[in-house]
Design an enzyme around this catalytic site. Structure first.
Site, PDB file in Angstrom:
ATOM      1  N   SER A 129       0.827  -1.146  -0.010  1.00 11.88           N
ATOM      2  CA  SER A 129      -0.028   0.081   0.133  1.00 11.88           C
ATOM      3  C   SER A 129       0.911   1.247   0.068  1.00 11.88           C
ATOM      4  CB  SER A 129      -1.080   0.032   1.084  1.00 11.88           C
ATOM      5  OG  SER A 129      -0.233   0.174   2.287  1.00 11.88           O
ATOM      6  N   LYS A 150       0.596   4.652   6.891  1.00 13.41           N
ATOM      7  CA  LYS A 150       0.160   5.490   5.792  1.00 13.41           C
ATOM      8  C   LYS A 150       0.774   6.967   5.655  1.00 13.41           C
ATOM      9  CE  LYS A 150      -2.867   2.250   5.122  1.00 13.41           C
ATOM     10  NZ  LYS A 150      -2.669   1.323   3.707  1.00 13.41           N
TER      11      LYS A 150
END
Length: 257
Positions: free
Chosen positions: A42, A112
């Protein structure tokens, strides 16, 4: 003449040295730095699956808050990793991860990039770009080559509540980030209290070593419009009494008709 005390044998001191080393490692992991392993794609190309990153856990103790552009590790806010199986480590891995000598395999943590912080308005329409407080972000530096800024999930405009952050993966087509959890509590945002710390370097493998700086696009003029407006508002508030006082003085204290 008295004889000096006979030195203790090394093998007798070894357990003490090991105990001190383990205690120091535990303290470092708890308060200073912790290693985390990247379990998915990701955050490509910034981070690759299997990379080990070091996370700064010290500065949050002094009131530091997540900032736009930082890569942060945070605990699952609830429901983000429901479908992700948690690997079962062996006893040795458990001990090493407990003292911080290897990443924990049991903790449900995510990594993230912070795109917006409390008070910001963030959005991404069509194929982008992502906008924060109306300012378009230039994300070529870190977004996965070929991916669009919104991925396949346009969103917003969304107002990020105080004390929360909006996060997105750098691989926008392969990241179940804030965009995909707007139906949960927090509407896709993450509480600052869930943030473990900022990932500041890739430590392993050696050929992947690199720092993780904040991209320049988050420093552009106008992105902090809410903060920039504050001095002006304060100035206006302070000017009103002065103007009224001056006007009253010129009129001799009489109210104008």
């Amino acid at each position: 003449m008295t004889k000096g005390k006979k030195p203790r044998a090394f093998w007798k001191e070894l357990p003490i040295l090991i105990g001190i080393a383990l205690l120091l490692a535990l303290l470092i992991k708890t308060f200073l730095v912790q290693a985390f392993s990247i379990p998915s794609d990701s955050m490509q190309d910034t981070l690759q699956r299997g990379d080990r990153v070091l996370v700064d856990k010290l500065t949050p103790w002094f009131g530091s808050k997540p900032q736009r552009g930082e890569v942060v590790v945070f605990h699952d806010p609830g429901g983000w990793l429901n479908e992700t199986p948690t690997p079962q480590p062996n006893p040795v891995q458990k001990v090493l991860s407990f003292i911080g000598l290897m990443p924990s395999a049991e903790e449900k943590d995510l990594i993230k990039r912070v795109i917006a912080v409390g008070g910001d308005t963030v959005e991404c329409q069509g194929t982008g770009p992502v906008k924060v407080n109306g300012k378009a972000l230039k994300e070529d530096f870190y977004v996965f080559p070929g991916a669009t800024p919104c991925g396949d999930r346009p969103f917003g405009p969304i107002h990020v509540p105080k004390g929360r952050i909006w996060v997105m993966g750098d691989h926008r087509d392969d990241s179940l980030d804030s965009r995909y959890h707007q139906n949960l509590e927090g509407k896709g945002t993450v509480s600052e209290d869930e943030v473990v710390g900022r990932a500041f370097t890739i430590a392993w493998p050696i050929n992947r070593w690199a720092t993780l700086p904040v991209p320049d696009t988050f420093d552009q003029a106008g992105i902090n419009k809410a903060m920039a407006a504050a001095p002006a508002a304060l100035g206006l508030t302070g000017a009103v009494p002065i103007v009224l006082w001056r006007r009253r003085r010129l009129t001799g204290g009489r109210n104008p008709r």
